[in-house]
Scaffold this motif. Structure first.
Motif, PDB file in Angstrom:
ATOM      1  N   TYR A  22       0.838  -1.206   0.000  1.00  0.00           N
ATOM      2  CA  TYR A  22       0.000   0.000   0.000  1.00  0.00           C
ATOM      3  C   TYR A  22       0.871   1.252   0.000  1.00  0.00           C
ATOM      4  O   TYR A  22       0.581   2.219  -0.699  1.00  0.00           O
ATOM      5  CB  TYR A  22      -0.943   0.012   1.202  1.00  0.00           C
ATOM      6  N   SER A  26       0.813   4.091  -2.901  1.00  0.00           N
ATOM      7  CA  SER A  26       0.487   5.471  -2.514  1.00  0.00           C
ATOM      8  C   SER A  26       1.610   6.426  -2.865  1.00  0.00           C
ATOM      9  O   SER A  26       1.366   7.550  -3.318  1.00  0.00           O
ATOM     10  CB  SER A  26       0.201   5.546  -1.014  1.00  0.00           C
ATOM     11  N   TYR A  56       2.308   5.303   6.393  1.00  0.00           N
ATOM     12  CA  TYR A  56       1.667   6.275   5.514  1.00  0.00           C
ATOM     13  C   TYR A  56       2.694   6.732   4.489  1.00  0.00           C
ATOM     14  O   TYR A  56       3.901   6.647   4.717  1.00  0.00           O
ATOM     15  CB  TYR A  56       1.127   7.474   6.304  1.00  0.00           C
ATOM     16  N   THR A  92      -0.960  10.404   2.479  1.00  0.00           N
ATOM     17  CA  THR A  92      -2.129   9.544   2.521  1.00  0.00           C
ATOM     18  C   THR A  92      -1.769   8.337   3.385  1.00  0.00           C
ATOM     19  O   THR A  92      -0.609   7.992   3.509  1.00  0.00           O
ATOM     20  CB  THR A  92      -2.587   9.112   1.115  1.00  0.00           C
ATOM     21  N   PHE A  94      -3.295   4.316   5.155  1.00  0.00           N
ATOM     22  CA  PHE A  94      -4.224   3.209   4.926  1.00  0.00           C
ATOM     23  C   PHE A  94      -5.522   3.377   5.712  1.00  0.00           C
ATOM     24  O   PHE A  94      -6.542   2.835   5.330  1.00  0.00           O
ATOM     25  CB  PHE A  94      -3.563   1.858   5.234  1.00  0.00           C
ATOM     26  N   PRO A  97      -7.849   5.967   3.043  1.00  0.00           N
ATOM     27  CA  PRO A  97      -7.279   5.713   1.714  1.00  0.00           C
ATOM     28  C   PRO A  97      -7.774   6.633   0.607  1.00  0.00           C
ATOM     29  O   PRO A  97      -7.132   6.733  -0.421  1.00  0.00           O
ATOM     30  CB  PRO A  97      -7.672   4.262   1.432  1.00  0.00           C
TER      31      PRO A  97
END
Length: 109
Positions: A22, A26, A56, A92, A94, A97
């Protein structure tokens, strides 16, 4: 006991792997958005880094300067909008999102 410990380790490793994936996606998204300027605008900065792994993704830009020329201006130098900031961060995470938080750190010029 060993089986429980092994299953906990495998579960933690899987969570860490998902969080890392993730973060990478991102970070790619934030960099792509930073490179896509509106028509007639150019951005200049002294440095740019991606931080925050694995919780993040944060794009940190130092000494950002953005110059925009309206499309209807007769000449390119006739009218320009200039914005400068000492530091701009976009992040950003998780747990949120679908949101990107942008912080401009410095007085507006």
């Amino acid at each position: 006991m060993k089986k429980k410990l092994l299953s906990v380790a495998v579960g933690a490793g899987g969570c860490f792997l998902v969080l890392s994936g993730y973060w990478w996606a991102s970070a790619q998204y934030l960099q792509k958005q930073a490179d896509n300027m509106p028509s007639g605008c150019q951005a200049h900065y002294s440095s740019r880094a991606v931080n925050g792994w694995p919780w993040y993704a944060q794009l940190d830009t130092q000494n950002m300067r953005m110059v925009c020329t309206p499309l209807l201006a007769a000449r390119s130098s006739a009218f320009q909008i200039i914005y400068a900031a000492a530091r701009v961060t976009a992040d950003t995470a998780f747990w949120r999102p679908f949101f990107v938080h942008v912080r401009l750190i410095s007085p507006m010029v």
